[in-house]
Write a protein that holds these residues in place. Structure first.
Motif, PDB file in Angstrom:
ATOM      1  N   UNK A   1       0.839  -1.208   0.000  1.00 60.50           N
ATOM      2  CA  UNK A   1       0.000   0.000   0.000  1.00 60.50           C
ATOM      3  C   UNK A   1       0.866   1.248   0.000  1.00 60.50           C
ATOM      4  N   UNK A   2       0.462   2.251  -0.767  1.00 60.15           N
ATOM      5  CA  UNK A   2       1.180   3.539  -0.827  1.00 60.15           C
ATOM      6  C   UNK A   2       0.355   4.674  -0.241  1.00 60.15           C
ATOM      7  N   UNK A   3      -0.969   4.561  -0.321  1.00 63.60           N
ATOM      8  CA  UNK A   3      -1.859   5.565   0.277  1.00 63.60           C
ATOM      9  C   UNK A   3      -3.160   4.865   0.653  1.00 63.60           C
ATOM     10  N   UNK A   4      -3.783   5.341   1.733  1.00 67.85           N
ATOM     11  CA  UNK A   4      -5.047   4.755   2.204  1.00 67.85           C
ATOM     12  C   UNK A   4      -5.995   5.911   2.548  1.00 67.85           C
ATOM     13  N   UNK A   5      -7.295   5.650   2.546  1.00 69.22           N
ATOM     14  CA  UNK A   5      -8.261   6.719   2.821  1.00 69.22           C
ATOM     15  C   UNK A   5      -9.188   6.318   3.961  1.00 69.22           C
ATOM     16  N   UNK A   6      -9.629   7.323   4.721  1.00 71.35           N
ATOM     17  CA  UNK A   6     -10.520   7.091   5.862  1.00 71.35           C
ATOM     18  C   UNK A   6     -11.977   7.069   5.405  1.00 71.35           C
ATOM     19  N   UNK A   7     -12.788   6.332   6.153  1.00 75.77           N
ATOM     20  CA  UNK A   7     -14.231   6.279   5.950  1.00 75.77           C
ATOM     21  C   UNK A   7     -14.933   6.430   7.289  1.00 75.77           C
ATOM     22  N   UNK A   8     -16.232   6.777   7.238  1.00 71.67           N
ATOM     23  CA  UNK A   8     -17.048   6.863   8.455  1.00 71.67           C
ATOM     24  C   UNK A   8     -16.865   5.649   9.348  1.00 71.67           C
ATOM     25  N   UNK A   9     -16.848   4.454   8.731  1.00 72.48           N
ATOM     26  CA  UNK A   9     -16.778   3.207   9.498  1.00 72.48           C
ATOM     27  C   UNK A   9     -15.514   3.161  10.357  1.00 72.48           C
ATOM     28  N   UNK A  10     -14.425   3.832   9.947  1.00 67.73           N
ATOM     29  CA  UNK A  10     -13.190   3.800  10.735  1.00 67.73           C
ATOM     30  C   UNK A  10     -13.416   4.398  12.123  1.00 67.73           C
TER      31      UNK A  10
ATOM     32  N   UNK B   1      -9.970   1.289   2.651  1.00 73.87           N
ATOM     33  CA  UNK B   1      -9.556   1.608   1.271  1.00 73.87           C
ATOM     34  C   UNK B   1      -8.051   1.758   1.147  1.00 73.87           C
ATOM     35  N   UNK B   2      -7.523   1.458  -0.019  1.00 73.64           N
ATOM     36  CA  UNK B   2      -6.070   1.558  -0.227  1.00 73.64           C
ATOM     37  C   UNK B   2      -5.772   1.643  -1.722  1.00 73.64           C
ATOM     38  N   UNK B   3      -4.533   2.070  -2.018  1.00 79.07           N
ATOM     39  CA  UNK B   3      -3.980   1.946  -3.374  1.00 79.07           C
ATOM     40  C   UNK B   3      -2.497   1.654  -3.236  1.00 79.07           C
ATOM     41  N   UNK B   4      -1.967   0.881  -4.160  1.00 77.45           N
ATOM     42  CA  UNK B   4      -0.545   0.517  -4.120  1.00 77.45           C
ATOM     43  C   UNK B   4      -0.247  -0.416  -5.273  1.00 77.45           C
ATOM     44  N   UNK B   5       0.850  -1.210  -5.130  1.00 81.32           N
ATOM     45  CA  UNK B   5       1.112  -2.146  -6.221  1.00 81.32           C
ATOM     46  C   UNK B   5       1.147  -3.584  -5.709  1.00 81.32           C
ATOM     47  N   UNK B   6       0.773  -4.509  -6.581  1.00 81.96           N
ATOM     48  CA  UNK B   6       0.735  -5.921  -6.204  1.00 81.96           C
ATOM     49  C   UNK B   6       2.165  -6.383  -5.940  1.00 81.96           C
ATOM     50  N   UNK B   7       2.382  -6.972  -4.730  1.00 82.78           N
ATOM     51  CA  UNK B   7       3.732  -7.413  -4.342  1.00 82.78           C
ATOM     52  C   UNK B   7       3.878  -8.934  -4.436  1.00 82.78           C
ATOM     53  N   UNK B   8       2.770  -9.676  -4.293  1.00 78.17           N
ATOM     54  CA  UNK B   8       2.834 -11.149  -4.349  1.00 78.17           C
ATOM     55  C   UNK B   8       1.432 -11.696  -4.611  1.00 78.17           C
ATOM     56  N   UNK B   9       1.390 -12.917  -5.191  1.00 82.04           N
ATOM     57  CA  UNK B   9       0.108 -13.572  -5.466  1.00 82.04           C
ATOM     58  C   UNK B   9      -0.037 -14.805  -4.579  1.00 82.04           C
ATOM     59  N   UNK B  10      -1.228 -14.992  -4.011  1.00 88.49           N
ATOM     60  CA  UNK B  10      -1.493 -16.188  -3.213  1.00 88.49           C
ATOM     61  C   UNK B  10      -1.822 -17.373  -4.110  1.00 88.49           C
ATOM     62  N   UNK B  11      -1.948 -18.537  -3.469  1.00 91.16           N
ATOM     63  CA  UNK B  11      -2.244 -19.788  -4.191  1.00 91.16           C
ATOM     64  C   UNK B  11      -3.535 -19.656  -5.008  1.00 91.16           C
ATOM     65  N   UNK B  12      -3.477 -20.090  -6.264  1.00 88.95           N
ATOM     66  CA  UNK B  12      -4.662 -20.110  -7.117  1.00 88.95           C
ATOM     67  C   UNK B  12      -4.966 -18.783  -7.795  1.00 88.95           C
ATOM     68  N   UNK B  13      -4.122 -17.776  -7.582  1.00 89.58           N
ATOM     69  CA  UNK B  13      -4.386 -16.457  -8.180  1.00 89.58           C
ATOM     70  C   UNK B  13      -3.442 -16.258  -9.366  1.00 89.58           C
ATOM     71  N   UNK B  14      -4.015 -15.884 -10.502  1.00 89.56           N
ATOM     72  CA  UNK B  14      -3.185 -15.706 -11.705  1.00 89.56           C
ATOM     73  C   UNK B  14      -3.029 -14.225 -12.068  1.00 89.56           C
ATOM     74  N   UNK B  15      -3.762 -13.370 -11.435  1.00 89.40           N
ATOM     75  CA  UNK B  15      -3.630 -11.946 -11.738  1.00 89.40           C
ATOM     76  C   UNK B  15      -4.390 -11.122 -10.737  1.00 89.40           C
TER      77      UNK B  15
ATOM     78  N   UNK C   1      -3.281   8.348 -12.787  1.00 89.34           N
ATOM     79  CA  UNK C   1      -3.859   8.689 -11.474  1.00 89.34           C
ATOM     80  C   UNK C   1      -2.843   8.354 -10.386  1.00 89.34           C
ATOM     81  N   UNK C   2      -2.566   9.321  -9.487  1.00 90.87           N
ATOM     82  CA  UNK C   2      -1.625   9.073  -8.387  1.00 90.87           C
ATOM     83  C   UNK C   2      -2.287   8.222  -7.308  1.00 90.87           C
ATOM     84  N   UNK C   3      -1.449   7.670  -6.415  1.00 91.68           N
ATOM     85  CA  UNK C   3      -1.982   6.796  -5.358  1.00 91.68           C
ATOM     86  C   UNK C   3      -2.887   7.554  -4.387  1.00 91.68           C
TER      87      UNK C   3
END
Ligand code: NAP
Length: 328
Positions: free
Chosen positions: A35-44, A67-81, A114-116
Motif C-alpha cells: 500500500x502507498x496511500x489509504x483513505x478514511x471512511x465513516x466506518x473507521x 480503502x487503499x492503493x498501491x502495487x501488487x507485491x505477491x500472489x497467493x495460491x490459485x491467483x493468476x492476476x 492517477x496518483x496513489x
C-alpha cells in the motif's frame, strides 16, 4: 520482501496505535498489495470507538482501515492476476498497513495517470454510488436526486451520474454556501434543505413529475421527503443515514406512485458480490476516471504519524471530501 511492517491498530484506546508487525502472507485467492496511500471512511471512526476499552469498548485489537492503493507485491495460491507490480486500488478490512492481503476480486487497476493519493480515495465512492445507481435501475437520460451530496461519496455520486448521462441532477446540502461546489462537480440544481422544502423544490424543478431515481445519503425525514419527490414507477435507494436511521414515511406517497425502495450497504456484501460491484463500477467509469470527469475531492493528507489528527478531522465532520494517509 521485508519481514516487519508498520500498521495502524485499534483496540487499545481512543486512537489508533502505530505498531510493527510481521508482513502477512497473501493466502489462497488473495493478492498482497504494497500500500502507498489509504483513505478514511465513516466506518473507521465507529469501529475504533466500539473497540476502545477506555470507553466501555471490546478492547479487541484489530488492524484498521478499508480503502487503499498501491502495487501488487505477491500472489497467493490459485491467483493468476493481476500481475506482480500492477498498480491497484481496492477495499478490504485491515488496509492501514504497508502490506495488505486482499481477495483478488476486491482490487481493480489504477487508471493510467492517477496518483496513489487520488486512487486510494475512490473505491468506496465508486462502488457505492455506481452500485446504488445500478440497483436503482438507472438509465441514461433520467433525472436523479442526490441527498447529502457534499458527503465524500455523494460528490462521487454526482460526477458518476453526470458521466453516465443523467439528464438533470438535483443535489442537496443543508447550507446554500456549498451550492457552488456542487455545481462545479456537475449538479444542475442545488436545494439547500435548511432554506427550502425538499419535496416542493424537486417537484418545482421537475415540472411536478418528480425525479426518476433518488440516491439518499441522509435518511430520517429527508428520506421521507424524497418519496413524494419521485415520479410514478421511480426508485429511491438509501445509501447512508447521515441524519438518522428512523423515518416516518407516507405510505400513500409510496403506493400511489408505485415506487421501488432499496437499501444498499456494500460493506455487508458477500465477497463475490462485492467483487462484481467494484469491477462493474471500474469497467463503466474508467473512461471518466481517465479524462478527469470523475475525481475524489481530497480534504487533507497526513502521514501514518499524523493518524490521530486525521481521525480528529474525520470526527470533526468538517472535512469536505476524503481524508488520506500516505503509507511509509
Ligand atoms: N451503503 C454503503 O455501502 C455506504 C458506503 C459508504 C458510505 N455510506 C454512508 O454514506 C454516508 C456518507 O458517507 P461519507 O463518508 O461520504 O460522509 P461525509 O463525507 O463525512 O459526509 C459529510 C457531509 O454530510 C452532510 N451531513 C452531515 N450530517 C448531516 C445531517 N445530519 N443531515 C444531513 N446532512 C448531513 C454534511 O453536508 P452539508 O453540511 O453540506 O449538508 C457533510 O458535509 C454515511 O452515512 C455513510 O455511512 C454508505
Amino acid at each position: 520482501m521485508p519481514e516487519i511492517m508498520a500498521a495502524l491498530y485499534g483496540g487499545a484506546g481512543p486512537e489508533w496505535e502505530l505498531r510493527e508487525v510481521p508482513v502477512p502472507e497473501p493466502g489462497p485467492g488473495r493478492v498482497l498489495v504494497r500500500a502507498r496511500a489509504v483513505a478514511l471512511n465513516h466506518a473507521d471512526a465507529s469501529v475504533l470507538a466500539t473497540a476502545d476499552p477506555t470507553a466501555g469498548g471490546t478492547g479487541a485489537p484489530y488492524l484498521a482501515g478499508y480503502e487503499f492503493a498501491g502495487e501488487v507485491a505477491a500472489l497467493g495460491e490459485g491467483v493468476t492476476g493481476p500481475e506482480v507490480g500492477t498498480r491497484v486500488m481496492g477495499t478490504t478490512p485491515g488496509s492501514f498497513a504497508q502490506y495488505v492481503p486482499v481477495d483478488h476480486r476486491h482490487v481493480v487497476p489504477v487508471p493510467e495517470g492517477l496518483g496513489y493519493e487520488q486512487a486510494c480515495a475512490l473505491p468506496t465512492g465508486l462502488l457505492t454510488e455506481h452500485g446504488a445507481l445500478t440497483r436503482g435501475g438507472f438509465e441514461s437520460g433520467q433525472a436523479v436526486l442526490i441527498t447529502g451530496a457534499t458527503s465524500s461519496v455523494g460528490l462521487i455520486g454526482v460526477q458518476v451520474a453526470r458521466a453516465l448521462g443523467a439528464s438533470t441532477i438535483i443535489a442537496t446540502t443543508r447550507s446554500a454556501a456549498r451550492g457552488a461546489l456542487l455545481r462545479d462537480v456537475g449538479a444542475d440544481e442545488v436545494v439547500a434543505t435548511a432554506e427550502a422544502d425538499l419535496t416542493d423544490a424537486v417537484l418545482g424543478i421537475t415540472g411536478g413529475e418528480g425525479v426518476d431515481l433518488v440516491l439518499d445519503h441522509v435518511g430520517g425525514q429527508t428520506f421521507a421527503a424524497c418519496l413524494p419527490a419521485t415520479r410514478v414507477d421511480g426508485s429511491v435507494v438509501n445509501i447512508g443515514r447521515l441524519d438518522r436511521a428512523a423515518a416516518t414515511i407516507d405510505l400513500d406517497a409510496l403506493s400511489y406512485r408505485h415506487l421501488r425502495v432499496r437499501g444498499v450497504s456494500f460493506g455487508f456484501s458477500r465477497p463475490a458480490e462485492l467483487g462484481a460491484v467494484l469491477s462493474g463500477a471500474a469497467d463503466a467509469l474508467t473512461p471518466a476516471l481517465l479524462d478527469g470527469r470523475v475525481r475524489a475531492l481530497i480534504d487533507s493528507t497526513y502521514g501514518f504519524d499524523g493518524a490521530t489528527e486525521a481521525m480528529r478531522r474525520l470526527r470533526s465532520h468538517r472535512a469536505l471530501g476524503k481524508i488520506v494517509l500516505t503509507v511509509p
